[in-house]
Enzyme design. Structure first.
Site, PDB file in Angstrom:
ATOM      1  N   ALA A  61       3.661 -27.159  17.512  1.00 49.54           N
ATOM      2  CA  ALA A  61       2.677 -26.087  17.308  1.00 49.54           C
ATOM      3  C   ALA A  61       1.446 -26.375  18.171  1.00 49.54           C
ATOM      4  O   ALA A  61       1.152 -27.532  18.469  1.00 49.54           O
ATOM      5  CB  ALA A  61       2.288 -26.037  15.837  1.00 49.54           C
ATOM      6  N   GLY A 100       6.957 -28.885  15.734  1.00 48.55           N
ATOM      7  CA  GLY A 100       7.538 -27.541  15.783  1.00 48.55           C
ATOM      8  C   GLY A 100       8.553 -27.419  16.920  1.00 48.55           C
ATOM      9  O   GLY A 100       9.472 -26.599  16.848  1.00 48.55           O
ATOM     10  N   GLU A 103      11.672 -28.623  15.511  1.00 47.16           N
ATOM     11  CA  GLU A 103      12.156 -27.607  14.549  1.00 47.16           C
ATOM     12  C   GLU A 103      12.824 -26.452  15.294  1.00 47.16           C
ATOM     13  O   GLU A 103      13.865 -25.937  14.867  1.00 47.16           O
ATOM     14  CB  GLU A 103      10.992 -27.112  13.683  1.00 47.16           C
ATOM     15  CG  GLU A 103      10.557 -28.189  12.698  1.00 47.16           C
ATOM     16  CD  GLU A 103       9.340 -27.813  11.884  1.00 47.16           C
ATOM     17  OE1 GLU A 103       8.341 -27.384  12.484  1.00 47.16           O
ATOM     18  OE2 GLU A 103       9.388 -27.941  10.655  1.00 47.16           O
ATOM     19  N   GLU A 123       3.994 -34.776  12.769  1.00 47.42           N
ATOM     20  CA  GLU A 123       3.027 -34.000  11.975  1.00 47.42           C
ATOM     21  C   GLU A 123       2.219 -34.869  11.022  1.00 47.42           C
ATOM     22  O   GLU A 123       1.042 -34.612  10.767  1.00 47.42           O
ATOM     23  CB  GLU A 123       3.747 -32.917  11.155  1.00 47.42           C
ATOM     24  CG  GLU A 123       4.210 -31.725  11.956  1.00 47.42           C
ATOM     25  CD  GLU A 123       5.588 -31.888  12.558  1.00 47.42           C
ATOM     26  OE1 GLU A 123       6.040 -33.044  12.717  1.00 47.42           O
ATOM     27  OE2 GLU A 123       6.208 -30.873  12.888  1.00 47.42           O
TER      28      GLU A 123
HETATM   29  C1  LIG Z   1       0.662 -22.776  11.491  1.00 44.20           C
HETATM   30  C2  LIG Z   1       1.253 -24.028  11.969  1.00 44.20           C
HETATM   31  C3  LIG Z   1       2.673 -24.090  11.656  1.00 44.20           C
HETATM   32  C4  LIG Z   1       3.458 -25.079  11.935  1.00 44.20           C
HETATM   33  C5  LIG Z   1       3.074 -26.375  12.332  1.00 44.20           C
HETATM   34  C6  LIG Z   1       3.989 -27.191  12.873  1.00 44.20           C
HETATM   35  C7  LIG Z   1       3.689 -28.553  13.011  1.00 44.20           C
HETATM   36  C8  LIG Z   1       3.476 -29.017  14.439  1.00 44.20           C
HETATM   37  O1  LIG Z   1       4.227 -28.792  15.334  1.00 44.20           O
HETATM   38  S1  LIG Z   1       2.076 -29.891  14.614  1.00 44.20           S
HETATM   39  C9  LIG Z   1       2.155 -30.450  16.277  1.00 44.20           C
HETATM   40  C10 LIG Z   1       3.163 -31.526  16.423  1.00 44.20           C
HETATM   41  N1  LIG Z   1       3.091 -32.097  17.723  1.00 44.20           N
HETATM   42  C11 LIG Z   1       2.381 -33.170  17.985  1.00 44.20           C
HETATM   43  O2  LIG Z   1       1.787 -33.757  17.127  1.00 44.20           O
HETATM   44  C12 LIG Z   1       2.360 -33.620  19.399  1.00 44.20           C
HETATM   45  C13 LIG Z   1       1.002 -34.082  19.763  1.00 44.20           C
HETATM   46  N2  LIG Z   1       0.946 -34.509  21.138  1.00 44.20           N
HETATM   47  C14 LIG Z   1       1.300 -35.746  21.520  1.00 44.20           C
HETATM   48  O3  LIG Z   1       1.742 -36.568  20.780  1.00 44.20           O
HETATM   49  C15 LIG Z   1       1.078 -36.064  22.955  1.00 44.20           C
HETATM   50  O4  LIG Z   1       0.073 -35.256  23.442  1.00 44.20           O
HETATM   51  C16 LIG Z   1       2.339 -35.883  23.818  1.00 44.20           C
HETATM   52  C17 LIG Z   1       2.927 -34.510  23.658  1.00 44.20           C
HETATM   53  C18 LIG Z   1       3.366 -36.965  23.445  1.00 44.20           C
HETATM   54  C19 LIG Z   1       1.958 -36.073  25.316  1.00 44.20           C
HETATM   55  O5  LIG Z   1       1.313 -37.315  25.472  1.00 44.20           O
HETATM   56  P1  LIG Z   1       0.603 -37.703  26.855  1.00 44.20           P
HETATM   57  O6  LIG Z   1       1.513 -37.435  27.963  1.00 44.20           O
HETATM   58  O7  LIG Z   1       0.056 -39.070  26.675  1.00 44.20           O
HETATM   59  O8  LIG Z   1      -0.587 -36.671  27.039  1.00 44.20           O
HETATM   60  P2  LIG Z   1      -1.822 -36.378  26.094  1.00 44.20           P
HETATM   61  O9  LIG Z   1      -3.054 -36.807  26.798  1.00 44.20           O
HETATM   62  O10 LIG Z   1      -1.622 -36.863  24.735  1.00 44.20           O
HETATM   63  O11 LIG Z   1      -1.782 -34.783  26.029  1.00 44.20           O
HETATM   64  C20 LIG Z   1      -1.986 -33.991  27.203  1.00 44.20           C
HETATM   65  C21 LIG Z   1      -2.790 -32.786  26.795  1.00 44.20           C
HETATM   66  O12 LIG Z   1      -1.982 -31.977  25.964  1.00 44.20           O
HETATM   67  C22 LIG Z   1      -2.685 -31.655  24.787  1.00 44.20           C
HETATM   68  N3  LIG Z   1      -1.704 -31.505  23.699  1.00 44.20           N
HETATM   69  C23 LIG Z   1      -0.702 -32.330  23.401  1.00 44.20           C
HETATM   70  N4  LIG Z   1       0.007 -31.852  22.372  1.00 44.20           N
HETATM   71  C24 LIG Z   1      -0.561 -30.686  22.025  1.00 44.20           C
HETATM   72  C25 LIG Z   1      -0.272 -29.710  21.028  1.00 44.20           C
HETATM   73  N5  LIG Z   1       0.767 -29.833  20.193  1.00 44.20           N
HETATM   74  N6  LIG Z   1      -1.075 -28.654  20.942  1.00 44.20           N
HETATM   75  C26 LIG Z   1      -2.116 -28.485  21.795  1.00 44.20           C
HETATM   76  N7  LIG Z   1      -2.445 -29.375  22.767  1.00 44.20           N
HETATM   77  C27 LIG Z   1      -1.670 -30.452  22.876  1.00 44.20           C
HETATM   78  C28 LIG Z   1      -3.591 -32.858  24.566  1.00 44.20           C
HETATM   79  O13 LIG Z   1      -4.657 -32.529  23.726  1.00 44.20           O
HETATM   80  C29 LIG Z   1      -4.015 -33.154  25.991  1.00 44.20           C
HETATM   81  O14 LIG Z   1      -5.033 -32.260  26.368  1.00 44.20           O
HETATM   82  P3  LIG Z   1      -6.570 -32.725  26.365  1.00 44.20           P
HETATM   83  O15 LIG Z   1      -7.270 -31.572  26.975  1.00 44.20           O
HETATM   84  O16 LIG Z   1      -6.635 -33.988  27.147  1.00 44.20           O
HETATM   85  O17 LIG Z   1      -6.956 -32.920  24.934  1.00 44.20           O
END
Ligand SMILES: CC/C=C\C=C\CC(=O)SCCNC(=O)CCNC(=O)[C@H](O)C(C)(C)COP(=O)(O)OP(=O)(O)OC[C@H]1O[C@@H](n2cnc3c(N)ncnc32)[C@H](O)[C@@H]1OP(=O)(O)O
Length: 718
Positions: A61, A100, A103, A123
Site C-alpha cells: 500500500a 499489499g 496480498e 505491515e
Molecule cells: C488502506 C490501507 C490498506 C491496506 C494496507 C496494506 C498494508 C500495506 O501494504 S502497508 C505497506 C507495506 N509495505 C512496506 O512496508 C514496504 C515499505 N518499504 C520498504 O520496506 C522499503 O522501502 C523497500 C520497498 C524494501 C525498498 O527499500 P530501499 O531500496 O532501501 O529503498 P527505501 O529508501 O526504503 O525506499 C525508497 C523510497 O520509496 C519509498 N517507499 C517505500 N515503500 C513505500 C510504500 N509502501 N509506500 C510509499 N512509499 C514507499 C520510501 O519512502 C523511499 O522514499 P523517500 O522519499 O526516500 O522516503
C-alpha cells in the site's frame, strides 16, 4: 497507475507504474481494477500477467496516502476481483512483493518469482496487519506456524525460501516477466478451482492451542508494548477458527483498530524519518544534494579496543581494505583474534562474506600513510586524542579524512591539531559497533561539506543509518541522556529504587531501564567524564556535596564508583549479579541500605513516588534537551533526534522517538508538567522548558513536520 498491453496475442499484461516501488496508490488500484475488467472482457485474451515497472513488483500500500482520506477502489474488493477471475492470472514477481503487494500476488492464481526477489508482510513494522486478506490466505497456503512467523515478525524471505514454503510456484534466474508470460500461456484453459487460495481449508494442526499460546508469548516478549504483533496473531487465529468470509470480517475489524492507533502513526512517522535523515543539512548550509562524497577505498582504524574492533569489522564487511592499528603487541594480537571471531560469527549467523583478507594489522601508526580515511578509536581522553591527531596529520597523505569515534568530545578542538581542519569529522559509532545500526556523523564548524557527505556515505555502505549532527558536548544522543540520567539519580535521592525507575521505563517500552543500561555500559565511564569535568568532589556530606555550579547534583554514581561498583563488569552496580560479568540483574539489599543511609546523611526524607512522576521527569527532561538541541541548530530536525534515540538508545519504535512522543502527548502538556516540576525543583535548570518548546506549544501544537518552519535558522554552538 497501471498500464495495459497485449503480449503474444493472448496474454493481457497489467504493469504497475508508481515509482519508486510501485506502491498501491489510489491511481494504481484504479488502474488494476480497470485493466482487469478490460482483460476479462477481451475475448482474444486467455490469461493475464501482473507485473511491476522497473523490476519491482510492488512495495505494498502507498504509505504516503495513509494520513489522507481514502480515495480509489479499496484493496479487498480488488484482490477478490482478481481471484474470482475466469482467466488465469499470474503474478510476475521481480524485486519486491511486500505487504499489499504480496496480498495482490496471493490473489493471483499463480506466482513466478525472480531468484533475487524478496517477499514479505512488513505491515507489523508499520503498526498494522496485512489487511487485504493476507492473514487469511497465507495460513491457508503455507500453514499456521510459518504464516505466524512471517506475519508477526515482518521478515522478508528470499524467492528460494518462498518457493520452499509454497508461496511461489516457480523461481527463475531469467526474466521473470517472460517466464510468467510463458507460464500463463501454458495454463490457458485449465480449471482454476484449485488455484483460489481463499477456498482452501485452513490447515488445523493438532497442537493448535499450544501454537497460538507460544506465538502470543513470543510477541509479548519481543513487542515491548507494541500492539500490532499480538493483533496479527489474533487475525491468523481467525483464519483457522472461522470460515473465510467471517475471517475477512475479523481481519477488517482488527486492521481498523490498528490503523487508527497512535502506535501505527508513530511507526509510519518513524519509517519516513529513518529515510529523511539521509537528506541531511548542516548549520552552515551544506546539504546532501549539493555535496559530493570523496572516494574511499582504503581506511584505517587507530585503537583496537571494543569500539575499534567493531569498526574494523564493519569496514571490512562493507568491502573496504582496512589497516587496523594497535601500538601494543599483546593488545594487537588479542584484537586480531577477537576480530577474526567476530567475522566468523557474522559469516555463520548472518551470511556476511568472510573478510579476513581485507584487514592488515600493524603496531605502527606509520602504516596508515596511504589510506583515504582514518577512524581514530583510542581511549576517550582529549589529550591522547590530540596527540593521535597531530601524528596522523603529519603521517597521512594529503587530503585524507581524519575521523574520530569520540562519544562527546569537541571535534573542533581535535580539528585544530591538524593541518587541514576541514577534513576532520566525528564518526560516533554505538557499541557493539559492528551490530548497532546508528552512526552520528558530527560536523565541526570547519568540516567541509564533502567530508560530511563522505562520512554519511561510509556509514550507509556499512549498513548504518547515518545522522548528521552539529558539534557540542555529547552531540545529540549523549547530550540528551544527561538530564535523563540526572532525573533518575534525583528520583533515587527522593525515595525511588533503581528497580522502580527501571520498571516504569521498561513498561514504557525501553528494552532496559536507565539503571540496567548504566550497569551494562559501566558506571566508571560517566565517572571518568565527571572527574575530568571537575564535578566529582571529595566532600561526600553537607549541602555542597549535592550542588555544582549553583545547580542540584547527585553524587550517587560517584559514590558507587568509589566503592568499586562499576556495574556488570564488577558484579555490583545499581543491581547485583551472580559474578563479575554476570548479566542477570537482581535487586541488591546493600544498595537499598546505602540509599537509606545516604538520604539520612543528607537530611532527605524518602517519599512515595508514583509511576507518572518517574516517567514524566525522566522523559520530559530528555525531551526538553531535545528541543534545546533543535533550537541550537545541533540537529536539523526532529526526525534526526528520533532516529538517534530509536536506533542508538532503545527508545521504543512504536512511540516514534522522543520528539514525536512529545507531539503526541501535546507540547503544551509537556511545558505544563515541566513547569510543575521546576517549581518543586528550582535548582534543576533542565526542568525549565526551553524557548523553542514554549514557542511551539504557544503556536498551537503544530504537526511535527511543521516544526522546521518555527525553528529559527540554525547556528553552531561553538
Ligand atoms: C488502506 C490501507 C490498506 C491496506 C494496507 C496494506 C498494508 C500495506 O501494504 S502497508 C505497506 C507495506 N509495505 C512496506 O512496508 C514496504 C515499505 N518499504 C520498504 O520496506 C522499503 O522501502 C523497500 C520497498 C524494501 C525498498 O527499500 P530501499 O531500496 O532501501 O529503498 P527505501 O529508501 O526504503 O525506499 C525508497 C523510497 O520509496 C519509498 N517507499 C517505500 N515503500 C513505500 C510504500 N509502501 N509506500 C510509499 N512509499 C514507499 C520510501 O519512502 C523511499 O522514499 P523517500 O522519499 O526516500 O522516503
Amino acid at each position: 497507475m497501471a498500464l495495459y498491453s497485449r503480449v503474444s496475442g493472448s496474454v493481457g499484461m497489467i504493469t504497475l507504474q508508481n515509482p519508486p516501488v510501485n506502491a498501491l496508490s489510489a491511481a494504481v488500484r484504479q488502474g488494476i481494477v480497470d485493466m482487469m475488467h478490460r482483460a476479462l472482457s477481451e475475448p482474444e485474451v486467455k490469461s493475464v500477467v501482473i507485473c511491476g515497472q522497473n523490476g519491482k513488483f510492488c512495495g505494498g500500500a502507498d504509505i504516503r496516502e495513509f494520513g489522507a482520506k481514502m480515495t480509489g477502489p479499496p484493496l479487498v474488493p480488488m484482490v477478490h476481483l482478481i481471484e474470482a477471475a475466469s482467466k488465469p492470472v499470474v503474478a510476475a514477481i521481480e524485486g519486491i512483493a511486500l505487504g499489499g503487494g504480496l496480498e495482490l500476488a496471493l490473489s493471483c492464481h499463480y506466482r513466478i518469482a525472480h531468484s533475487k526477489a524478496t517477499l514479505g508482510f512488513p505491515e507489523v513494522a508499520l503498526g498494522l496487519l496485512p489487511g487485504a486478506g493476507g492473514t487469511q490466505r497465507l495460513p491457508r497456503l503455507i500453514g499456521v506456524p510459518a504464516a505466524l512467523d512471517l506475519i508477526t515478525t515482518g521478515r522478508h524471505v528470499t524467492a528460494a525460501e518462498a518457493r520452499q514454503l509454497g508461496i511461489v510456484d516457480e523461481v527463475t534466474d531469467l526474466n521473470a516477466v517472460d517466464a510468467a508470460v510463458k507460464f500463463a500461456q501454458s495454463v490457458t484453459g485449465k480449471s482454476l478451482d484449485a488455484r483460489r487460495i481463499s477456498t482452501y481449508p485452513c490447515p488445523r494442526p493438532p497442537d493448535l492451542d499450544a501454537i497460538f499460546e507460544r506465538a502470543m508469548q513470543q510477541v509479548r516478549r519481543s513487542a515491548r508494548g507494541a500492539i500490532a504483533p499480538g493483533t496479527c496473531v489474533q487475525a491468523v487465529h481467525a483464519a483457522v477458527t472461522l470460515p473465510y468470509a467471517k475471517g475477512m470480517e475479523r481481519e477488517r475489524e482488527l486492521f481498523s483498530l490498528l490503523f487508527t492507533s497512535g502506535q501505527a502513526r508513530a511507526l509510519q512517522y518513524y519509517f519516513f524519518a529513518q529515510r529523511a535523515v539521509s537528506r541531511w543539512s548542516t548549520a552552515n548550509g551544506a546539504r546532501w544534494d549539493t555535496s559530493k562524497p570523496r572516494p574511499v577505498r582504503k581506511a584505517a582504524v587507530i585503537g583496537l579496543g571494543t569500539m575499534g574492533r567493531g569498526i574494523t569489522v564493519s569496514l571490512a564487511q562493507a568491502g573496504f581494505s582496512v589497516v587496523a592499528v594497535e601500538t601494543q603487541e599483546q593488545q594487537l594480537s588479542e584484537a586480531k583474534q577477537a576480530v577474526s571471531g567476530m567475522l566468523e560469527r557474522g559469516a555463520k549467523r548472518r551470511g556476511v562474506p568472510l573478510a579476513h583478507d581485507k584487514i592488515k594489522y600493524s603496531c605502527s601508526v606509520q602504516a596508515v600513510a596511504d589510506v583515504d580515511l582514518v577512524i581514530e578509536a583510542v581511549f576517550e581522553d582529549m589529550a591522547l586524542k590530540k596527540t593521535v591527531f597531530q601524528q596522523l596529520s603529519a603521517i597521512c597523505k594529503p587530503g585524507v579524512l581524519l575521523c574520530t569515534n569520540t562519544s562527546g568530545l569537541d571535534i573542533d578542538e581535535l580539528a585544530s591539531q591538524t593541518q587541514s581542519p576541514e577534513l576532520v569529522v566525528g564518526m560516533h559509532f554505538f557499541a557493539p559497533a559492528h551490530v548497532m545500526q546508528l552512526l552520528e556523523v558530527v560536523y565541526g564548524p570547519r568540516s567541509s561539506p564533502e567530508v560530511v557527505a563522505t562520512a554519511m556515505q561510509m556509514g550507509k555502505k556499512m549498513g548504518k543509518v547515518s545522522v548528521a549532527v552539529g558539534n557540542c558536548r555529547g552531540f545529540v544522543g549523549n547530550r540528551m541522556l544527561k538530564p535523563y540520567l540526572e532525573q533518575a539519580f534525583f528520583l533515587l535521592e527522593e525515595g525511588a529504587t533503581p528497580e522502580q525507575v527501571d520498571q516504569v521505563l521498561e513498561e514504557f517500552g525501553f528494552a532496559m531501564g536507565v539503571f540496567k543500561v548504566s550497569d551494562l555500559s559501566g558506571l566508571d565511564v560517566g565517572w571518568k567524564v565527571r572527574k575530568s569535568d571537575g564535578l566529582v568532589s571529595p566532600a561526600s556530606t553537607g549541602t555542597s556535596a549535592r550542588i555544582r555550579g549553583g545547580s542540584r547534583y547527585s553524587p550517587l554514581g560517584d559514590l558507587l564508583c568509589e566503592r568499586g561498583r562499576f556495574g556488570q563488569k564488577t558484579g555490583r552496580g545499581w543491581y547485583q549479579y551472580d559474578k563479575p560479568g554476570g548479566r542477570v540483574a537482581k535487586p541488591d539489599p546493600w544498595l537499598h541500605g546505602f540509599l537509606e543511609e545516604y538520604r539520612a546523611q543528607h537530611g532527605l526524607v524518602a517519599r512515595h513516588i508514583d509511576h507518572q512522576e518517574v516517567l514524566e521527569r525522566c522523559l520530559y527532561a530528555l525531551i526538553n534537551e531535545g528541543f534545546q538541541i533543535l533550537q541550537d541548530g545541533i540537529a536539523a530536525g526532529p526526525e534526526d533526534i528520533d532516529v538517534i534515540y530509536v536506533l542508538g538508545y532503545g527508545w521504543p519504535r512504536h512511540r516514534g522517538g522522543p520528539m514525536f512522543y512529545a507531539g503526541q502527548v501535546g507540547l503544551d502538556k509537556v511545558v505544563e508538567r515541566l513547569e510543575h516540576y521546576q517549581q518543586i525543583h528550582p535548582d534543576v535548570p533542565g526542568l525549565q522548558p526551553c524557548s523553542l518548546l514554549r514557542k511551539l506549544a504557544a503556536s498551537g501544537n503544530p504537526a511535527i513536520h511543521k516544526w522546521r518552519e518555527v525553528i529559527q535558522k540554525p547556528r553552531s554552538q561553538l
